[in-house]
Enzyme design. Structure first.
Site, PDB file in Angstrom:
ATOM      1  N   ASP A  34       0.840  -1.197   0.000  1.00 24.07           N
ATOM      2  CA  ASP A  34       0.000   0.000   0.000  1.00 24.07           C
ATOM      3  C   ASP A  34       0.875   1.247   0.000  1.00 24.07           C
ATOM      4  OD1 ASP A  34      -2.347   1.464   0.044  1.00 24.07           O
ATOM      5  OD2 ASP A  34      -2.524   1.424   2.224  1.00 24.07           O
ATOM      6  N   CYS A  61     -20.454 -13.236  -3.804  1.00 31.08           N
ATOM      7  CA  CYS A  61     -21.355 -12.342  -3.077  1.00 31.08           C
ATOM      8  C   CYS A  61     -22.824 -12.636  -3.399  1.00 31.08           C
ATOM      9  CB  CYS A  61     -21.044 -10.883  -3.407  1.00 31.08           C
ATOM     10  SG  CYS A  61     -19.524 -10.258  -2.670  1.00 31.08           S
ATOM     11  N   CYS A  89     -26.388 -10.658  -2.330  1.00 31.60           N
ATOM     12  CA  CYS A  89     -26.261  -9.909  -1.070  1.00 31.60           C
ATOM     13  C   CYS A  89     -25.866  -8.457  -1.348  1.00 31.60           C
ATOM     14  CB  CYS A  89     -25.204 -10.573  -0.184  1.00 31.60           C
ATOM     15  SG  CYS A  89     -24.937  -9.720   1.393  1.00 31.60           S
TER      16      CYS A  89
END
Length: 378
Positions: A152, A206, A209
């Site tokens: 990051d 997923c 949802c």
């Protein structure tokens, strides 16, 4: 890229090397290590559209390198693969009902809510150190090779690389999800010039949802995989350097650094894993601190307590700004989800008035707003 000088007498075959990399990664505290190629061309259009829409807000670094973010081989010439690693961050003593407990704290107007990932040591330092050790183990096995470690910390599209490597899939909230670990983990990568065999993606799970979209307090998740960072509480409390927009302040509730709402409601986080390392254990009582107590820290105390924490990078001024908003929201009113209020609470009003003349105009502005929420003048 780094190019070591020593060379072993026997170089392992690629499949054996990858298995060794996985084993070394686990020894160093990583929960999973996978290999991806670095072709991210299909993500370029989406990245450009997101930038063009201004959804990155003040995060100018997101745009400053252009499409290099999607072209690792341009960022680090010679790159052909990414070794991508996952490190779980839930503190080791996290109870099984942690998500319910976190939601209860969000309902407590006196509580200061810090995102779980930020309560321990700065993950940048932990992951970078461990990834460097992993890279050096590879060097000991193969001799000269080019590599560069990222956590990051550079213009690399980490999540698409992790998705390609099979560490998980991008959830509708844009975070990476794993069937084995939910989303409570960090990722980091080593870009290498070794043509290692790659892992297969997992596919998305997923389904229909939409819990994360529905739960976002500020409506920052515009739709599946579409995030307007300018409305995201993590952006507002960490990345934004100036004033928090007044219309969004009540929606922050008592969240003073980051936001876990989309993770707390995600069904996959019932599989969230505890950290292997003590680095992410909670420090300075940040999981149970009050707004008033943290607001009382002077700059020297803030710097001392937050040494080695990701929180320190926002500085004392923004720390007070965020806490002032939380203290203002303790008055209740239209605050999202907060069942109680502490409007006019003597300790809160006294704490705010003590900062009303702060040298920083940014702090003074947010303190005045908070006092007005309690029906008080500075």
């Amino acid at each position: 890229m780094s190019a070591p000088s020593s060379s072993p007498s026997i170089v392992p075959d690629p499949i054996t090397l990858v298995q060794s990399i996985r084993d070394w990664g686990r020894e160093l505290g990583f929960a999973d290590v996978r290999i991806a190629d670095v072709d991210l061309a299909r993500h370029e259009a989406g990245l450009q559209a997101w930038l063009d829409a201004g959804h990155h807000g003040e995060m100018d670094y997101m745009a400053s390198h252009g499409m290099k973010r999607a072209r690792p081989a341009e960022l680090v010439p010679g790159t052909v693969r990414a070794i991508v690693a996952r490190m779980d961050y839930l503190p080791r003593d996290t109870p099984d009902d942690w998500r319910a407990r976190e939601r209860l704290r969000q309902d407590d107007p006196q509580a200061a809510v810090v995102s779980v990932y930020a309560r321990g040591r700065d993950y940048h330092k932990v992951l970078r150190n461990r990834l460097q050790q992993l890279a050096e183990r590879v060097r000991a096995a193969v001799g000269d090779y080019g590599y560069r470690v990222f956590t990051d910390s550079a213009p690399v599209m980490e999540l698409p690389l992790a998705e390609k490597a099979g560490l998980g899939w991008r959830g509708k909230h844009t975070l990476l999800l794993s069937r084995d670990a939910g989303s409570t983990f960090f990722i980091g990568e080593i870009l290498v010039d070794l043509p290692l065999p790659v892992d297969a993606p997992t596919g998305a799970h997923c389904g229909g949802c939409s819990a994360c979209i529905d739960a976002c307090p500020t409506g920052a998740i515009l739709g599946p995989g579409r995030l307007d960072a300018r409305r995201c509480i993590s952006y507002l409390t960490i990345e934004l350097k100036g004033s928090i927009p007044e219309d969004l302040r009540p929606l922050l509730g008592n969240r003073i650094y980051g936001c876990d709402d989309c993770q707390l409601v995600c069904p996959w986080n019932k599989f969230a894993q505890r950290a292997h390392l003590p680095d992410f254990d909670e420090r300075h009582g940040l999981g149970a601190a009050s707004l008033v107590a943290l607001f009382g820290w002077e700059e020297e105390e803030f710097n001392r307590r937050m040494e080695g924490s990701p929180i320190r990078r926002i500085g004392h001024e923004r720390w007070l700004r965020n806490l002032a908003v939380g203290l203002g929201n303790a008055a209740g009113g239209m605050v999202e989800g907060m069942a109680e209020n502490a409007r006019g609470d003597a300790a809160i009003v006294a704490a705010l008035r003590a900062r009303a003349g702060h040298p920083s105009a940014l702090v003074r502005e947010h303190v005045a707003w908070a006092l007005a929420r309690h029906g008080c003048d500075a």
